[in-house]
Write an enzyme that holds these catalytic residues in place. Structure first.
Site, mmCIF file in Angstrom:
data_model
loop_
_atom_site.group_PDB
_atom_site.id
_atom_site.type_symbol
_atom_site.label_atom_id
_atom_site.label_comp_id
_atom_site.label_asym_id
_atom_site.label_seq_id
_atom_site.Cartn_x
_atom_site.Cartn_y
_atom_site.Cartn_z
ATOM 1 N N HIS A 178 0.859 -1.109 -0.621
ATOM 2 C CA HIS A 178 0.283 0.133 0.168
ATOM 3 C C HIS A 178 0.576 1.401 -0.223
ATOM 4 C CE1 HIS A 178 1.206 -0.182 4.378
ATOM 5 N NE2 HIS A 178 0.856 0.512 4.666
ATOM 6 N N CYS A 179 1.839 0.873 0.010
ATOM 7 C CA CYS A 179 3.443 2.227 0.337
ATOM 8 C C CYS A 179 4.156 2.370 -1.245
ATOM 9 C CB CYS A 179 3.938 2.176 1.668
ATOM 10 S SG CYS A 179 2.957 2.665 3.223
ATOM 11 N N ILE A 180 4.725 1.542 -1.049
ATOM 12 C CA ILE A 180 6.128 1.669 -2.059
ATOM 13 C C ILE A 180 5.306 2.162 -3.447
ATOM 14 C CG2 ILE A 180 8.701 1.060 -3.048
ATOM 15 C CD1 ILE A 180 8.002 0.951 -0.135
ATOM 16 N N ILE A 235 2.970 3.613 -4.324
ATOM 17 C CA ILE A 235 2.237 4.579 -4.667
ATOM 18 C C ILE A 235 2.421 6.117 -4.492
ATOM 19 C CG2 ILE A 235 0.332 5.341 -4.091
ATOM 20 C CD1 ILE A 235 -0.987 2.064 -3.677
ATOM 21 N N ASP A 236 3.671 5.578 -3.129
ATOM 22 C CA ASP A 236 4.256 7.186 -2.625
ATOM 23 C C ASP A 236 4.498 7.810 -3.589
ATOM 24 O OD1 ASP A 236 2.542 5.903 -0.271
ATOM 25 O OD2 ASP A 236 4.214 5.883 1.275
#
Length: 435
Positions: A271-273, A275-276
């Site tokens: 959910h992070c790498i 997208i962020d």
């Protein structure tokens, strides 16, 4: 209620904590507040999650149902009724912040949530956004909506940004032990934010503003994305030179300073790498900045599933087998080892690429028994049991996620063609191809 009274209630644990979003971030936070003695109301629009919690059941593999059952009916009250926000003294937002079709930030969950709870906000509350987002979200999107209700931020309602740092399945760190960054819209907001988290985490790291806190989380994940992009590019170079990159990484990691090992894979997920970094590149354009380095790393990482597919095609061709009509087994649907989280998993992208080429796709994942419901991906599949017969029945087996629960001797011995995306198998065997 004044700020001092709010801080007193948070400090003596008489405050009621509301947490919106009971997923991989929100649920561990709920349990931590319950553990230390707070009353918690957990909000989620997904009634299936609320129902499971009310029955004392967990829907996240690394969180045991016993932990849920311990608190439900006493300190924990799960609900989908947002009107109960009027009962809480603190409200923490743990909602998704995905990307749109064109890699633009999608704040619909954040904006939708603050607008849904707006009628139930009241003076003397502290609100904390934990969802990863671009610098300026808290004071550009949340603060004006709160002030439009007639509240003064920093006097009536206290607003902070405190990014989540959960690492699902990592036994080395927990919600309690991971330091908590916190930035407030005002110094009064920051003081309330510190009081909110003071009893549940060991270390709080205050920063000067919500924007500094928002950029902190982006920097952490962009650092990982860029380094993973570097090592993925090195993988392609090393493969062309017939060098084992995993051996090189192990050797480089013996240097006691100046080097941190990162490992290649079939892409990046979670959910992070994935997208962020694009949250920052999008916002940077507003300031006339083109983040070329970050975008290049994103391009490299996004290209890895296609690289893996090319290695599968080459491996089948060397055995005089076309990918169309081949039976291919993907090992590991989760985005990383030993978890049941398939969000943004490169395994799914590889499966789609191969399906489009005419392959017959199956998967095996001991953590994900059935292919989950996804917004952008659809397969009607269940996890295959790994036996000598099942493994040998496939034309190609692809190790996409190296779960510890896989029997690697069984896989190596029985796979006709084994494409290894994780460096788990030693090179040299005639049936193994590194990808």
């Amino acid at each position: 209620m004044t700020q001092s009274k709010l801080i007193d209630k948070l400090s003596n644990k008489t405050a009621t904590i509301g947490i919106v979003g009971l997923g991989y971030v929100g649920l561990p936070l709920v349990l931590r507040y319950c553990e230390v003695g707070y009353r918690v109301i957990g909000f989620d629009v997904d009634q299936s999650k609320v129902s499971a919690l009310l029955e004392g059941k967990s829907y996240i593999e690394h969180i045991g149902s016993d932990k849920i059952a311990r608190f439900v009916g006493s300190s924990l009250q799960p609900t989908s009724d947002l009107s109960r926000v009027k009962e809480v003294d603190a409200l923490i937002f743990c909602v998704p912040t995905p990307l749109g079709r064109h890699r633009e930030p999608d704040l619909s969950f954040v904006v939708g949530t603050i607008e849904s709870v707006a009628p139930y906000l009241h003076p003397g509350m502290v609100l904390s956004l934990e969802s990863t987002t671009y610098p300026g979200t808290t004071d550009e999107e949340l603060k004006p909506r709160i002030e439009a209700l007639g509240f003064v931020v920093g006097k009536d309602i206290f607003l902070v940004f405190s990014p989540e740092r959960e690492d699902p399945g990592n036994p080395m760190f927990s919600t309690q032990t991971i330091p908590k960054v916190c930035g407030g819209c005002t110094k009064e907001c920051l003081q309330a934010g510190i009081a909110l988290y003071d009893k549940v985490v060991d270390t709080i790291v205050p920063v000067s503003s919500t924007r500094a806190a928002e950029l902190t989380k982006l920097l952490e994940n962009i650092h990982r994305a860029v380094n993973i992009g570097l090592v993925n590019e090195m993988k392609v170079v090393a493969d062309r030179m017939n060098i084992d990159l995993h051996e090189v990484i192990r050797a480089a990691a013996t240097k006691p300073f100046g080097f941190v090992p990162y490992y290649p894979g079939p892409g990046i997920g979670g959910h992070c790498i994935p997208i962020d970094p694009f949250y920052l590149t999008w916002k940077a354009r507003e300031f006339g900045v083109h983040t070329r380095f970050i975008e290049l790393a994103g391009e490299v990482n996004s290209s890895m599933p296609d690289y893996v597919v090319s290695k599968i095609v080459d491996g089948l061709n060397s055995r005089k087998k076309a990918v169309s009509g081949s039976r291919i087994l993907i090992l590991g649907l989760a985005y990383k080892k030993n978890v049941d989280d398939s969000r943004e998993s490169p395994s799914v992208v590889i499966m789609e690429r191969l399906r489009d080429l005419g392959a017959q796709i199956s998967y095996a994942d001991p953590h994900i028994p059935a292919f989950p419901v996804m917004r952008a991906h659809r397969f009607s599949l269940s996890s295959v049991a790994l036996t000598e017969e099942s493994i040998s029945s496939f034309d190609c087996v692809v190790l996409a996620t190296d779960h510890d629960r896989f029997d690697y001797d069984l896989i190596r011995t029985n796979a006709r063609l084994l494409v290894d995306c994780r460096g788990r198998f030693a090179e040299g065997a005639p049936n193994i191809v590194r990808a």
